[in-house]
Design a protein around this motif. Structure first.
Motif, PDB file in Angstrom:
ATOM      1  N   GLY A 212       0.786  -1.237   0.000  1.00  0.00           N
ATOM      2  CA  GLY A 212       0.000   0.000   0.000  1.00  0.00           C
ATOM      3  C   GLY A 212       0.812   1.278   0.000  1.00  0.00           C
ATOM      4  N   PRO A 213       0.142   2.397   0.272  1.00  0.00           N
ATOM      5  CA  PRO A 213       0.793   3.713   0.294  1.00  0.00           C
ATOM      6  C   PRO A 213       2.018   3.692   1.197  1.00  0.00           C
ATOM      7  CG  PRO A 213      -1.576   3.947   0.569  1.00  0.00           C
ATOM      8  CD  PRO A 213      -1.274   2.473   0.629  1.00  0.00           C
ATOM      9  N   GLY A 214       3.033   4.395   0.759  1.00  0.00           N
ATOM     10  CA  GLY A 214       4.287   4.395   1.497  1.00  0.00           C
ATOM     11  C   GLY A 214       5.240   3.317   1.021  1.00  0.00           C
ATOM     12  N   HIS A 215       4.725   2.372   0.238  1.00  0.00           N
ATOM     13  CA  HIS A 215       5.550   1.288  -0.325  1.00  0.00           C
ATOM     14  C   HIS A 215       5.307   1.224  -1.824  1.00  0.00           C
ATOM     15  CE1 HIS A 215       6.199  -0.311   3.762  1.00  0.00           C
ATOM     16  NE2 HIS A 215       4.917  -0.071   3.948  1.00  0.00           N
ATOM     17  N   GLY A 216       5.162   2.361  -2.469  1.00  0.00           N
ATOM     18  CA  GLY A 216       4.714   2.454  -3.855  1.00  0.00           C
ATOM     19  C   GLY A 216       5.348   1.514  -4.846  1.00  0.00           C
ATOM     20  N   ASP A 217       6.639   1.255  -4.716  1.00  0.00           N
ATOM     21  CA  ASP A 217       7.306   0.413  -5.705  1.00  0.00           C
ATOM     22  C   ASP A 217       7.724  -0.930  -5.114  1.00  0.00           C
ATOM     23  OD1 ASP A 217       9.261   1.337  -4.030  1.00  0.00           O
ATOM     24  OD2 ASP A 217      10.563   2.129  -5.603  1.00  0.00           O
ATOM     25  N   GLU A 218       6.939  -1.430  -4.130  1.00  0.00           N
ATOM     26  CA  GLU A 218       7.236  -2.713  -3.502  1.00  0.00           C
ATOM     27  C   GLU A 218       6.007  -3.619  -3.538  1.00  0.00           C
ATOM     28  OE1 GLU A 218       9.222  -2.499   0.322  1.00  0.00           O
ATOM     29  OE2 GLU A 218      10.038  -0.522  -0.186  1.00  0.00           O
ATOM     30  N   ALA A 219       6.264  -4.920  -3.535  1.00  0.00           N
ATOM     31  CA  ALA A 219       5.191  -5.911  -3.525  1.00  0.00           C
ATOM     32  C   ALA A 219       5.646  -7.109  -2.714  1.00  0.00           C
ATOM     33  CB  ALA A 219       4.829  -6.338  -4.943  1.00  0.00           C
ATOM     34  N   GLU A 220       4.671  -7.941  -2.347  1.00  0.00           N
ATOM     35  CA  GLU A 220       4.952  -9.156  -1.596  1.00  0.00           C
ATOM     36  C   GLU A 220       4.363 -10.342  -2.353  1.00  0.00           C
ATOM     37  OE1 GLU A 220       4.677 -10.625   2.997  1.00  0.00           O
ATOM     38  OE2 GLU A 220       3.000  -9.450   2.223  1.00  0.00           O
ATOM     39  N   ALA A 221       5.086 -11.452  -2.355  1.00  0.00           N
ATOM     40  CA  ALA A 221       4.598 -12.659  -3.023  1.00  0.00           C
ATOM     41  C   ALA A 221       4.585 -13.812  -2.031  1.00  0.00           C
ATOM     42  CB  ALA A 221       5.482 -13.006  -4.217  1.00  0.00           C
ATOM     43  N   ALA A 222       3.560 -14.656  -2.144  1.00  0.00           N
ATOM     44  CA  ALA A 222       3.444 -15.855  -1.315  1.00  0.00           C
ATOM     45  C   ALA A 222       3.118 -17.034  -2.231  1.00  0.00           C
ATOM     46  CB  ALA A 222       2.352 -15.665  -0.266  1.00  0.00           C
ATOM     47  N   PHE A 223       3.617 -18.199  -1.873  1.00  0.00           N
ATOM     48  CA  PHE A 223       3.514 -19.369  -2.741  1.00  0.00           C
ATOM     49  C   PHE A 223       2.945 -20.566  -1.993  1.00  0.00           C
ATOM     50  CE2 PHE A 223       6.867 -16.594  -4.000  1.00  0.00           C
ATOM     51  CZ  PHE A 223       6.689 -16.458  -5.363  1.00  0.00           C
ATOM     52  N   SER A 224       2.219 -21.390  -2.731  1.00  0.00           N
ATOM     53  CA  SER A 224       1.693 -22.637  -2.179  1.00  0.00           C
ATOM     54  C   SER A 224       1.656 -23.674  -3.297  1.00  0.00           C
ATOM     55  CB  SER A 224       0.294 -22.427  -1.594  1.00  0.00           C
ATOM     56  OG  SER A 224      -0.562 -21.848  -2.551  1.00  0.00           O
ATOM     57  N   VAL A 225       2.158 -24.849  -2.990  1.00  0.00           N
ATOM     58  CA  VAL A 225       2.141 -25.963  -3.945  1.00  0.00           C
ATOM     59  C   VAL A 225       1.738 -27.209  -3.168  1.00  0.00           C
ATOM     60  CG1 VAL A 225       3.477 -27.353  -5.583  1.00  0.00           C
ATOM     61  CG2 VAL A 225       3.975 -24.902  -5.338  1.00  0.00           C
ATOM     62  N   GLU A 226       0.738 -27.924  -3.666  1.00  0.00           N
ATOM     63  CA  GLU A 226       0.294 -29.144  -2.999  1.00  0.00           C
ATOM     64  C   GLU A 226       1.413 -30.186  -3.037  1.00  0.00           C
ATOM     65  OE1 GLU A 226      -3.645 -30.309  -4.368  1.00  0.00           O
ATOM     66  OE2 GLU A 226      -4.187 -28.188  -4.533  1.00  0.00           O
ATOM     67  N   LYS A 227       1.484 -30.973  -1.988  1.00  0.00           N
ATOM     68  CA  LYS A 227       2.593 -31.892  -1.736  1.00  0.00           C
ATOM     69  C   LYS A 227       3.041 -32.719  -2.952  1.00  0.00           C
ATOM     70  CE  LYS A 227       4.553 -32.938   2.274  1.00  0.00           C
ATOM     71  NZ  LYS A 227       5.341 -31.934   2.985  1.00  0.00           N
ATOM     72  N   PRO A 228       2.138 -33.404  -3.671  1.00  0.00           N
ATOM     73  CA  PRO A 228       2.602 -34.252  -4.781  1.00  0.00           C
ATOM     74  C   PRO A 228       3.305 -33.479  -5.906  1.00  0.00           C
ATOM     75  CG  PRO A 228       0.331 -34.784  -4.188  1.00  0.00           C
ATOM     76  CD  PRO A 228       0.690 -33.526  -3.460  1.00  0.00           C
ATOM     77  N   TRP A 229       3.122 -32.171  -5.972  1.00  0.00           N
ATOM     78  CA  TRP A 229       3.713 -31.384  -7.056  1.00  0.00           C
ATOM     79  C   TRP A 229       4.889 -30.529  -6.590  1.00  0.00           C
ATOM     80  CZ3 TRP A 229      -1.400 -32.637  -6.688  1.00  0.00           C
ATOM     81  CH2 TRP A 229      -1.901 -33.391  -7.751  1.00  0.00           C
ATOM     82  N   GLN A 230       5.318 -30.714  -5.344  1.00  0.00           N
ATOM     83  CA  GLN A 230       6.482 -29.989  -4.851  1.00  0.00           C
ATOM     84  C   GLN A 230       7.750 -30.621  -5.406  1.00  0.00           C
ATOM     85  OE1 GLN A 230       6.192 -29.818  -0.547  1.00  0.00           O
ATOM     86  NE2 GLN A 230       4.303 -28.618  -0.624  1.00  0.00           N
ATOM     87  N   SER A 231       8.804 -29.831  -5.522  1.00  0.00           N
ATOM     88  CA  SER A 231      10.117 -30.276  -6.013  1.00  0.00           C
ATOM     89  C   SER A 231      10.089 -30.695  -7.482  1.00  0.00           C
ATOM     90  CB  SER A 231      10.670 -31.425  -5.145  1.00  0.00           C
ATOM     91  OG  SER A 231      10.802 -31.000  -3.813  1.00  0.00           O
ATOM     92  N   HIS A 232       9.240 -30.046  -8.273  1.00  0.00           N
ATOM     93  CA  HIS A 232       9.182 -30.309  -9.711  1.00  0.00           C
ATOM     94  C   HIS A 232       9.398 -29.030 -10.527  1.00  0.00           C
ATOM     95  CE1 HIS A 232       7.905 -34.517  -9.487  1.00  0.00           C
ATOM     96  NE2 HIS A 232       7.134 -34.154  -8.475  1.00  0.00           N
ATOM     97  N   GLY A 233       9.880 -27.965  -9.894  1.00  0.00           N
ATOM     98  CA  GLY A 233      10.123 -26.720 -10.611  1.00  0.00           C
ATOM     99  C   GLY A 233       8.933 -25.786 -10.673  1.00  0.00           C
ATOM    100  N   VAL A 234       7.835 -26.158 -10.020  1.00  0.00           N
ATOM    101  CA  VAL A 234       6.628 -25.337 -10.062  1.00  0.00           C
ATOM    102  C   VAL A 234       6.860 -23.998  -9.366  1.00  0.00           C
ATOM    103  CG1 VAL A 234       4.206 -25.191  -9.350  1.00  0.00           C
ATOM    104  CG2 VAL A 234       5.122 -27.356 -10.213  1.00  0.00           C
TER     105      VAL A 234
END
Length: 197
Positions: A80-102
């Motif tokens: 939001g305001p005060g962080h104009g040129d910043e963003a946050e990313a969060a990731f989730s991958v279900e267990k069977p598809w982890q460690s495959h480059g997703v």
């Protein structure tokens, strides 16, 4: 461009009509993956509320789909305001598809979208025991700092160029076509007759 993974999976942008897919994906996460994604234990109700609020001009979600089902996601949120040129990313991958480059492909997509929105600094936060996320952040040259059981990764992003904007536009066109195809496939899928019939 869409990356193809195991079992015909692909990465594409989620559209507002697919909010239910994001919610269902988050609810399917096993306890460890859920804790890693949210930084602690969270209830199903909290996940439903979070997913319901995951749309708007400052939020972009990309998903990893296998057979039309969302199995991984990258949630990019402009700060939001005060962080104009910043963003946050969060990731989730279900267990069977982890460690495959997703995760790598999802983070790459986040960086492109963030770049084209003028984001110079992308933050990723994780628990200190989440080695997988830390390795992913290091792969993209993130500067990691440790703070009270969490790790904050910061990645510098270059300025947008006409080529980077065109790359996202082409990707979005493919994403929209894939979303339409998935929807049509589900609508045309024959329903199983009930046992009484």
């Amino acid at each position: 461009m869409q990356e193809v993974f195991i079992e015909g999976g692909l990465i594409r942008k989620l559209w507002p009509i697919e909010a239910h897919a994001y919610r269902d994906h988050l609810l399917r996460l096993d306890a460890e993956s859920r804790r890693s994604r949210f930084g602690g234990g969270v209830s199903d109700e909290m996940i439903r509320s979070y997913a319901d609020a995951s749309h708007g001009p400052d939020i972009v979600i990309h998903g990893f789909f296998v057979d039309g089902i969302l199995r991984g996601a990258a949630d990019l949120r402009m700060l939001g305001p005060g962080h104009g040129d910043e963003a946050e990313a969060a990731f989730s991958v279900e267990k069977p598809w982890q460690s495959h480059g997703v995760g790598s492909a999802l983070l790459e997509r986040c960086l492109l979208v963030a770049r084209n929105r003028g984001v110079k600094l992308l933050h990723v936060n994780c628990l200190s025991e989440n080695q997988r996320m830390q390795q992913l952040a290091r792969k993209f040259e993130a500067e990691l700092s440790f703070d009270f059981g969490t790790v904050v990764g910061k990645m510098q992003n270059p300025r947008p160029t006409p080529l980077s904007v065109m790359q996202e536009l082409v990707t979005d066109g493919h994403s929209f076509a894939a979303a339409c195809f998935d929807l049509q496939s589900r609508l045309l899928k024959p329903t199983k007759p009930s046992p009484a019939e």
